[in-house]
Design an enzyme around this catalytic site. Structure first.
Site: not given
Lengths: 245, 245
Positions: A130, A133, A65, A61
């Protein structure tokens, strides 16, 4: 020596199914299915790998991101040549907002892949963003930056990102299309129907026709979103004519 | 048709000089010199392009900051397989801290390229980090993500990033090397001298020899930093032996 990188074929029935579904979702053949399995594993599963490192999506994640942020930054830089640094920062924040990423994860129905020991009702809404990502992170590790960029273009930028709308200049594409059709004396239909298939989250599809010809389709987790998606595609199809009158 | 992308040759003496210096700095031939000129233009210059868009580094800084963040994230993800999401986030913040980026910009002496209508003494320390980020943005636009990654590896990760030091496990490489040499009864010299050349900011170079043999060099804007850089290189050259005793 063989320099062609081998695609690791899935070993069991469950992996084979995931492999096939991922191939459809990603538009490419995944190489290492384990990276994706990790991206869909909630920490409540409490698995460890052979080195004692927890297998769950939290590290992916972090990676995804970052990559998402830089792909969106580069897109905005090129798309809005007149935007100041502050403007670009603000637009990016809107695009990668928790709320927006949750929507994305839901529309792709990523939750169907997730392994968790907590009931889906109790994991909270953020899990959708989440794992979106984490999926980007897995794609980066499995393939490369360019593949991530392509995935983000296809799944974030094309269907969702819309500078005019983010700026508040256009509030509803459906409204805009209807208004334009009425002015131009064109007949329009928004044909909306439930279309969940085997997916865990309810989905809706919509077909938009103008003067009897189908122009665009949309699909999302609410009627309104599906209609906006399709209407936006109509808007881009007729952009020149619409802006003229 | 010719598919080989042309390198645009600089048109005047000043551009030609910038082109040559950039080539040395970047380790590749820049294609579009104007992107780099933009990366080194402070907004006080108040230039506009033919479309009325301001020419300065602020937008490139936004772009470069994002790309830097994702390159560092991917590096940390792979480098520290046991690090949690929180750990990785914290390490990245240290690496891309304003202070650290200012140091980087200074060590590369990027200020020598900058056009500004404000006196250098009055622009503040952050300009060094800002133009470093803008330079990364310009490399991305001029070349691609992979070239940025290579540049960041060569100029950020190899000379500066050091998980042990960021974690506070090693506080001084010079101290560590001296201690190890004393224990092993090896003779060592740190030969440090001013080495600014034509650069605007004072630089120091250092050569480290062990038992008469030169092992590593370092160069930075302070004696201490140059020595640490060289000592770190010695550390990596002897890492196995040092960790054994």
């Amino acid at each position: 020596m063989n320099f062609i990188r081998k695609i690791v074929k899935p070993r069991n029935e469950e992996d084979a199914q995931l492999y096939n579904e991922l191939k459809k979702l990603l538009n490419f053949s995944p190489r290492s299915i384990n990276k994706y399995k990790k991206a869909f594993t909630h920490r409540s599963v409490q698995m460890l790998d052979s080195k004692g490192i927890p297998i769950n999506y939290e590290r992916l994640e972090f990676l995804g991101d970052s990559i998402l942020g830089s792909v969106i930054a580069a897109y905005l830089y090129k798309k809005v040549p007149t935007g100041s640094e502050g403007y670009l920062t603000q637009m990016r924040s809107k695009i990668v907002s928790r709320e927006h990423l949750n929507e994305l994860g839901k529309d792709l129905d990523l939750i169907r892949f997730v392994k968790s020991n907590i009931d889906q009702a109790n994991v909270g809404d953020n899990i959708h963003g989440n794992i979106f990502e984490a999926l980007v992170g897995a794609i980066y590790l499995d393939k490369n930056y360019n593949t991530c960029q392509k995935f983000i273009y296809e799944n974030v930028i094309v269907p969702y990102v819309d500078i005019e709308k983010l700026e508040g200049k256009i509030t509803s594409y459906k409204g805009l299309i209807i208004e334009w059709c009425q002015k131009q004396k064109k007949k329009y239909t928004f044909d909306t129907y439930e279309d969940s298939g085997n997916e865990a989250i309810k989905h809706f599809s919509v077909k938009v026709s103008i003067d009897g010809e189908q122009i665009a389709k949309g699909r999302a987790t609410s009627k309104k979103k599906a209609e906006e998606q399709a209407a936006k595609r109509v808007y881009f199809a007729f952009q020149e004519e619409i802006s003229l009158g």
